[in-house]
Design a protein around this motif. Structure first.
Motif, PDB file in Angstrom:
ATOM      1  N   THR A 152       0.814  -1.220   0.000  1.00  0.00           N
ATOM      2  CA  THR A 152       0.000   0.000   0.000  1.00  0.00           C
ATOM      3  C   THR A 152       0.848   1.272   0.000  1.00  0.00           C
ATOM      4  O   THR A 152       0.338   2.352   0.284  1.00  0.00           O
ATOM      5  CB  THR A 152      -0.985   0.010   1.185  1.00  0.00           C
ATOM      6  OG1 THR A 152      -0.255  -0.092   2.410  1.00  0.00           O
ATOM      7  CG2 THR A 152      -1.995  -1.126   1.075  1.00  0.00           C
ATOM      8  N   LEU A 160      -5.823   5.741  -3.065  1.00  0.00           N
ATOM      9  CA  LEU A 160      -5.801   4.434  -2.419  1.00  0.00           C
ATOM     10  C   LEU A 160      -6.404   4.510  -1.016  1.00  0.00           C
ATOM     11  O   LEU A 160      -7.292   3.724  -0.673  1.00  0.00           O
ATOM     12  CB  LEU A 160      -4.363   3.900  -2.351  1.00  0.00           C
ATOM     13  CG  LEU A 160      -4.188   2.564  -1.640  1.00  0.00           C
ATOM     14  CD1 LEU A 160      -4.860   1.442  -2.419  1.00  0.00           C
ATOM     15  CD2 LEU A 160      -2.705   2.274  -1.447  1.00  0.00           C
ATOM     16  N   GLY A 169     -10.155   5.240  -1.089  1.00  0.00           N
ATOM     17  CA  GLY A 169     -10.893   4.063  -1.536  1.00  0.00           C
ATOM     18  C   GLY A 169     -10.968   2.994  -0.459  1.00  0.00           C
ATOM     19  O   GLY A 169     -12.027   2.387  -0.237  1.00  0.00           O
ATOM     20  N   GLU A 218     -12.992   5.452  -6.560  1.00  0.00           N
ATOM     21  CA  GLU A 218     -11.618   5.829  -6.188  1.00  0.00           C
ATOM     22  C   GLU A 218     -10.601   4.883  -6.819  1.00  0.00           C
ATOM     23  O   GLU A 218      -9.576   5.318  -7.340  1.00  0.00           O
ATOM     24  CB  GLU A 218     -11.452   5.837  -4.665  1.00  0.00           C
ATOM     25  CG  GLU A 218     -12.257   6.900  -3.951  1.00  0.00           C
ATOM     26  CD  GLU A 218     -11.876   8.319  -4.314  1.00  0.00           C
ATOM     27  OE1 GLU A 218     -10.669   8.624  -4.444  1.00  0.00           O
ATOM     28  OE2 GLU A 218     -12.796   9.142  -4.472  1.00  0.00           O
ATOM     29  N   PHE A 219     -10.890   3.587  -6.774  1.00  0.00           N
ATOM     30  CA  PHE A 219      -9.951   2.619  -7.346  1.00  0.00           C
ATOM     31  C   PHE A 219      -9.932   2.681  -8.869  1.00  0.00           C
ATOM     32  O   PHE A 219      -8.877   2.479  -9.478  1.00  0.00           O
ATOM     33  CB  PHE A 219     -10.240   1.213  -6.835  1.00  0.00           C
ATOM     34  CG  PHE A 219     -10.065   1.080  -5.341  1.00  0.00           C
ATOM     35  CD1 PHE A 219      -8.988   1.666  -4.687  1.00  0.00           C
ATOM     36  CD2 PHE A 219     -10.993   0.386  -4.581  1.00  0.00           C
ATOM     37  CE1 PHE A 219      -8.813   1.562  -3.316  1.00  0.00           C
ATOM     38  CE2 PHE A 219     -10.828   0.265  -3.213  1.00  0.00           C
ATOM     39  CZ  PHE A 219      -9.752   0.854  -2.575  1.00  0.00           C
ATOM     40  N   GLY A 226      -3.642  -0.966  -6.866  1.00  0.00           N
ATOM     41  CA  GLY A 226      -4.892  -0.388  -7.367  1.00  0.00           C
ATOM     42  C   GLY A 226      -5.824  -1.466  -7.884  1.00  0.00           C
ATOM     43  O   GLY A 226      -7.034  -1.470  -7.601  1.00  0.00           O
ATOM     44  N   GLN A 276      -7.077  -3.775  -4.874  1.00  0.00           N
ATOM     45  CA  GLN A 276      -8.132  -3.166  -4.073  1.00  0.00           C
ATOM     46  C   GLN A 276      -9.456  -3.099  -4.840  1.00  0.00           C
ATOM     47  O   GLN A 276     -10.525  -3.325  -4.273  1.00  0.00           O
ATOM     48  CB  GLN A 276      -7.710  -1.775  -3.593  1.00  0.00           C
ATOM     49  CG  GLN A 276      -6.605  -1.800  -2.565  1.00  0.00           C
ATOM     50  CD  GLN A 276      -7.011  -2.518  -1.285  1.00  0.00           C
ATOM     51  OE1 GLN A 276      -8.151  -2.422  -0.825  1.00  0.00           O
ATOM     52  NE2 GLN A 276      -6.070  -3.238  -0.694  1.00  0.00           N
ATOM     53  N   ARG A 277      -9.379  -2.784  -6.137  1.00  0.00           N
ATOM     54  CA  ARG A 277     -10.605  -2.763  -6.939  1.00  0.00           C
ATOM     55  C   ARG A 277     -11.194  -4.171  -7.011  1.00  0.00           C
ATOM     56  O   ARG A 277     -12.412  -4.354  -6.945  1.00  0.00           O
ATOM     57  CB  ARG A 277     -10.329  -2.194  -8.330  1.00  0.00           C
ATOM     58  CG  ARG A 277     -11.593  -2.005  -9.154  1.00  0.00           C
ATOM     59  CD  ARG A 277     -11.359  -1.193 -10.388  1.00  0.00           C
ATOM     60  NE  ARG A 277     -10.569  -1.926 -11.375  1.00  0.00           N
ATOM     61  CZ  ARG A 277     -10.254  -1.438 -12.572  1.00  0.00           C
ATOM     62  NH1 ARG A 277     -10.642  -0.225 -12.931  1.00  0.00           N
ATOM     63  NH2 ARG A 277      -9.529  -2.157 -13.408  1.00  0.00           N
TER      64      ARG A 277
END
Length: 185
Positions: A58, A69, A72, A87-88, A101, A104-105
């Motif tokens: 991260t 990041l 999100g 956000e992602f 990225g 997380q998405r």
């Protein structure tokens, strides 16, 4: 007018990507932490090591990507999944070479049970960061969600080779969702 707007968006996307610096190189740090996780003698010790991995994953390329990041992730934790996804999406558009990225998405898509979309992003995250243990285990969970059991089992085994202490290991235990089928007598 529509053509001019489309050209503007395309140029903006290229400019945004061009502005994102290269993500920090944490490969040797992750590899070292993986070795430590493999040598860990307790689950508590391994959890601390996993936390250190997350600190590296991260660590975004710059302040703008870090803000996207962090925002999100905060939205996801508050179950504002639409906001987190936005956000992602912005993070991936800005920094398409930053693995976290995509990871997380993928997590947001997984929570929405869109396992196919999650799998696409996880494959991209893994292509960018092959030893991203969390993305590898997320890939296994997404494959499980798609009922692709053999692939899920193989993906989870690969993640567990890197970090044998993952909580997802319970899925492979006797009676677990990915417990290999037994032989008929």
């Amino acid at each position: 007018m529509k053509l001019a707007f489309a050209v503007f968006l395309a140029v903006s996307a290229v400019q945004a990507t061009a502005d994102c610096p290269v993500a920090p190189d944490h490969i040797s740090g992750i590899d070292s932490l993986i070795a430590q996780a493999q040598d860990a003698s307790t689950e508590q010790e391994a959890r601390g090591i996993s936390g250190q991995m997350w600190q590296l994953w991260t660590d975004a390329p710059d302040a703008r990507s870090q803000t996207l990041l962090d925002r999100g992730m905060s939205m996801r934790e508050a179950w504002d999944l639409a906001g987190a996804l936005a956000e992602f999406d912005a993070l991936v558009a800005y920094c398409p070479e930053y693995a976290e990225g995509y990871n997380q998405r993928a997590f947001v898509n997984y929570l929405q049970q869109d396992f196919g979309a999650a799998l696409i992003d996880l494959d991209r995250a893994i292509a960018l960061s092959p030893n991203h243990v969390a993305a590898l285990s997320g890939r296994a969970l997404s494959l499980l969600g798609l009922k692709r059991m053999d692939e899920a089992r193989a993906a989870l085994n690969h993640a567990l080779e890197l970090n044998p202490w993952l909580s997802e290991r319970a899925l492979l235990a006797p009676g677990g969702l990915l417990d290999p089928p037994g032989e008929d007598i």
